[in-house]
Design a protein around this motif. Sequence first.
Motif, PDB file in Angstrom:
ATOM      1  N   PRO A 145       0.786  -1.241   0.000  1.00 32.91           N
ATOM      2  CA  PRO A 145       0.000   0.000   0.000  1.00 32.91           C
ATOM      3  C   PRO A 145       0.817   1.290   0.000  1.00 32.91           C
ATOM      4  O   PRO A 145       0.245   2.367  -0.207  1.00 32.91           O
ATOM      5  CB  PRO A 145      -0.840  -0.120   1.282  1.00 32.91           C
ATOM      6  CG  PRO A 145      -0.117  -1.098   2.143  1.00 32.91           C
ATOM      7  CD  PRO A 145       0.530  -2.063   1.200  1.00 32.91           C
ATOM      8  N   ILE A 146       2.125   1.212   0.207  1.00 31.95           N
ATOM      9  CA  ILE A 146       2.920   2.443   0.142  1.00 31.95           C
ATOM     10  C   ILE A 146       3.275   2.794  -1.304  1.00 31.95           C
ATOM     11  O   ILE A 146       3.878   3.840  -1.555  1.00 31.95           O
ATOM     12  CB  ILE A 146       4.200   2.353   0.993  1.00 31.95           C
ATOM     13  CG1 ILE A 146       5.094   1.197   0.525  1.00 31.95           C
ATOM     14  CG2 ILE A 146       3.861   2.222   2.465  1.00 31.95           C
ATOM     15  CD1 ILE A 146       6.438   1.154   1.235  1.00 31.95           C
ATOM     16  N   PHE A 147       2.899   1.935  -2.236  1.00 35.38           N
ATOM     17  CA  PHE A 147       3.083   2.229  -3.658  1.00 35.38           C
ATOM     18  C   PHE A 147       1.726   2.366  -4.329  1.00 35.38           C
ATOM     19  O   PHE A 147       0.782   1.628  -4.022  1.00 35.38           O
ATOM     20  CB  PHE A 147       3.906   1.131  -4.341  1.00 35.38           C
ATOM     21  CG  PHE A 147       5.337   1.105  -3.904  1.00 35.38           C
ATOM     22  CD1 PHE A 147       6.273   1.938  -4.490  1.00 35.38           C
ATOM     23  CD2 PHE A 147       5.747   0.254  -2.873  1.00 35.38           C
ATOM     24  CE1 PHE A 147       7.593   1.926  -4.075  1.00 35.38           C
ATOM     25  CE2 PHE A 147       7.060   0.228  -2.455  1.00 35.38           C
ATOM     26  CZ  PHE A 147       7.997   1.076  -3.056  1.00 35.38           C
ATOM     27  N   PHE A 148       1.625   3.305  -5.268  1.00 34.09           N
ATOM     28  CA  PHE A 148       0.350   3.675  -5.865  1.00 34.09           C
ATOM     29  C   PHE A 148       0.294   3.260  -7.342  1.00 34.09           C
ATOM     30  O   PHE A 148       1.326   2.941  -7.946  1.00 34.09           O
ATOM     31  CB  PHE A 148       0.117   5.178  -5.700  1.00 34.09           C
ATOM     32  CG  PHE A 148       0.204   5.651  -4.267  1.00 34.09           C
ATOM     33  CD1 PHE A 148      -0.278   4.866  -3.231  1.00 34.09           C
ATOM     34  CD2 PHE A 148       0.792   6.872  -3.959  1.00 34.09           C
ATOM     35  CE1 PHE A 148      -0.197   5.295  -1.900  1.00 34.09           C
ATOM     36  CE2 PHE A 148       0.871   7.307  -2.651  1.00 34.09           C
ATOM     37  CZ  PHE A 148       0.381   6.524  -1.614  1.00 34.09           C
ATOM     38  N   PRO A 149      -0.894   3.297  -7.961  1.00 39.30           N
ATOM     39  CA  PRO A 149      -1.053   2.705  -9.304  1.00 39.30           C
ATOM     40  C   PRO A 149      -0.557   3.531 -10.480  1.00 39.30           C
ATOM     41  O   PRO A 149      -0.534   3.028 -11.608  1.00 39.30           O
ATOM     42  CB  PRO A 149      -2.570   2.483  -9.412  1.00 39.30           C
ATOM     43  CG  PRO A 149      -3.164   3.470  -8.477  1.00 39.30           C
ATOM     44  CD  PRO A 149      -2.207   3.586  -7.345  1.00 39.30           C
ATOM     45  N   ASP A 150      -0.145   4.764 -10.255  1.00 37.83           N
ATOM     46  CA  ASP A 150       0.367   5.579 -11.358  1.00 37.83           C
ATOM     47  C   ASP A 150       1.849   5.267 -11.552  1.00 37.83           C
ATOM     48  O   ASP A 150       2.646   5.376 -10.607  1.00 37.83           O
ATOM     49  CB  ASP A 150       0.170   7.064 -11.055  1.00 37.83           C
ATOM     50  CG  ASP A 150       0.353   7.957 -12.273  1.00 37.83           C
ATOM     51  OD1 ASP A 150       0.720   7.438 -13.354  1.00 37.83           O
ATOM     52  OD2 ASP A 150       0.129   9.174 -12.152  1.00 37.83           O
ATOM     53  N   THR A 220       4.724  11.652  -5.339  1.00 35.94           N
ATOM     54  CA  THR A 220       3.717  11.392  -4.309  1.00 35.94           C
ATOM     55  C   THR A 220       2.327  11.885  -4.704  1.00 35.94           C
ATOM     56  O   THR A 220       1.340  11.477  -4.097  1.00 35.94           O
ATOM     57  CB  THR A 220       4.120  12.045  -2.981  1.00 35.94           C
ATOM     58  OG1 THR A 220       4.266  13.466  -3.168  1.00 35.94           O
ATOM     59  CG2 THR A 220       5.430  11.457  -2.474  1.00 35.94           C
ATOM     60  N   VAL A 221       2.251  12.774  -5.673  1.00 34.81           N
ATOM     61  CA  VAL A 221       0.957  13.242  -6.194  1.00 34.81           C
ATOM     62  C   VAL A 221       0.713  12.491  -7.488  1.00 34.81           C
ATOM     63  O   VAL A 221       1.422  12.666  -8.464  1.00 34.81           O
ATOM     64  CB  VAL A 221       0.969  14.770  -6.439  1.00 34.81           C
ATOM     65  CG1 VAL A 221      -0.392  15.230  -6.947  1.00 34.81           C
ATOM     66  CG2 VAL A 221       1.354  15.508  -5.160  1.00 34.81           C
ATOM     67  N   TRP A 222      -0.289  11.625  -7.495  1.00 34.86           N
ATOM     68  CA  TRP A 222      -0.417  10.695  -8.610  1.00 34.86           C
ATOM     69  C   TRP A 222      -1.794  10.785  -9.272  1.00 34.86           C
ATOM     70  O   TRP A 222      -2.718  11.381  -8.748  1.00 34.86           O
ATOM     71  CB  TRP A 222      -0.149   9.267  -8.144  1.00 34.86           C
ATOM     72  CG  TRP A 222      -1.139   8.704  -7.148  1.00 34.86           C
ATOM     73  CD1 TRP A 222      -1.092   8.850  -5.788  1.00 34.86           C
ATOM     74  CD2 TRP A 222      -2.297   7.931  -7.437  1.00 34.86           C
ATOM     75  NE1 TRP A 222      -2.151   8.203  -5.197  1.00 34.86           N
ATOM     76  CE2 TRP A 222      -2.909   7.624  -6.193  1.00 34.86           C
ATOM     77  CE3 TRP A 222      -2.883   7.451  -8.606  1.00 34.86           C
ATOM     78  CZ2 TRP A 222      -4.085   6.874  -6.093  1.00 34.86           C
ATOM     79  CZ3 TRP A 222      -4.046   6.700  -8.512  1.00 34.86           C
ATOM     80  CH2 TRP A 222      -4.638   6.423  -7.273  1.00 34.86           C
ATOM     81  N   GLY A 223      -1.876  10.134 -10.423  1.00 30.84           N
ATOM     82  CA  GLY A 223      -3.156  10.025 -11.127  1.00 30.84           C
ATOM     83  C   GLY A 223      -3.734  11.369 -11.519  1.00 30.84           C
ATOM     84  O   GLY A 223      -3.011  12.293 -11.908  1.00 30.84           O
TER      85      GLY A 223
END
Length: 360
Positions: A145-150, A220-223
């Motif tokens: 969960p510390i990694f995001f899908p973008d 850190t700001v994604w999508g």
Amino acid sequence: MEQILTSESVNIGHPDKTCDYIADCFLDEALSQDKNSQMAVECAIKSNHLFIYGEATTSAKINYSKIARDALKKIGYKQKFKITKVITKQSPDITNAVQKKKLCANDQGVVFGYATDESASFLPLTIEIANKIMRVYDNFRQTNPIFFPDAKSQVWIKYVDGQPKNITTLLISVSHDENLSFKELQKIIKEKVVSLILNQYSKYVDNNTKILINPSGKFTVWGSYGDSGCVGRKIVVDGYGSIAHVGGGCFSSKNATKVDRSGAYYARYVAKNLVANKLCKKCEISASYAIGIENAIALNIDCFDTNTISMEEIYDIVNKNFNFSVQNIIDELDLNRPIYKQTACFGHFSDPTFPWEKII
């Protein structure tokens, strides 16, 4: 001759790919209820705003907002989205041009299909590896969960006399929790993603291969909060990664009467079968269509002087064994099925279960 060729891929959390995925979820829902649905419902995204727009002529009852919200949640968004919809029926002028005694093309244009024997998937090695990086990362981040899908990947490969020799540079950028240090991020991604890929392609790795992990630093700001997105902006990623031509139209959101999609799938199908049957080492096929006409107006085949038989024989084989008419493409590949949301990410030609990927 030496040259360096490159391809990129993007993950489903990239806002353009998010929109492609949502649009193909709409299409699948329509086809699951009405196989003759005429669909071109797209979307655009920015921050927590989703704009759904386009044309749909179908008997299907589609809850666009629920499908979109479910897709956004599955991708990894936790925010509540404001959804605006503007959807009309397909123009009757287009409907009348398409639905005649024999099904006709829903638009004009030129499509391309490409195949090469340089990889197991019959894709350029650059795009095969770039897509695999994203697949491996997506599987990894779903349990971390510390990694995001973008995320994005890019691969540079040196070719000598048209053959891949070594990976010169591999790049991956991934979105992540702000509390994760840059050093730790690089360590984790190298171990859990990059190393797995390099082990698969070790014959193309040497001491000079460069690895770039988040070269911009923080992500850190994604999508949709870091960028806007809309359907059809990643047509090179969807295809052959800059190695071959692409047509002017995108794939996602469109049902199979729209030859931007179905014609391109069939051209890939034919090109792949020519290469797989060792009639050539690489092949690019272009087919051009006119709206309201049932068959391709023109067909061109380029084997780049790698053909093992004459070009006249190759044209003869294609003309006797393949049919580029809209109705045949739909029937032969069974395209009036809800199979499209799984095409929206990792390339439209990278999954052997897709019907246009089968070898005959």
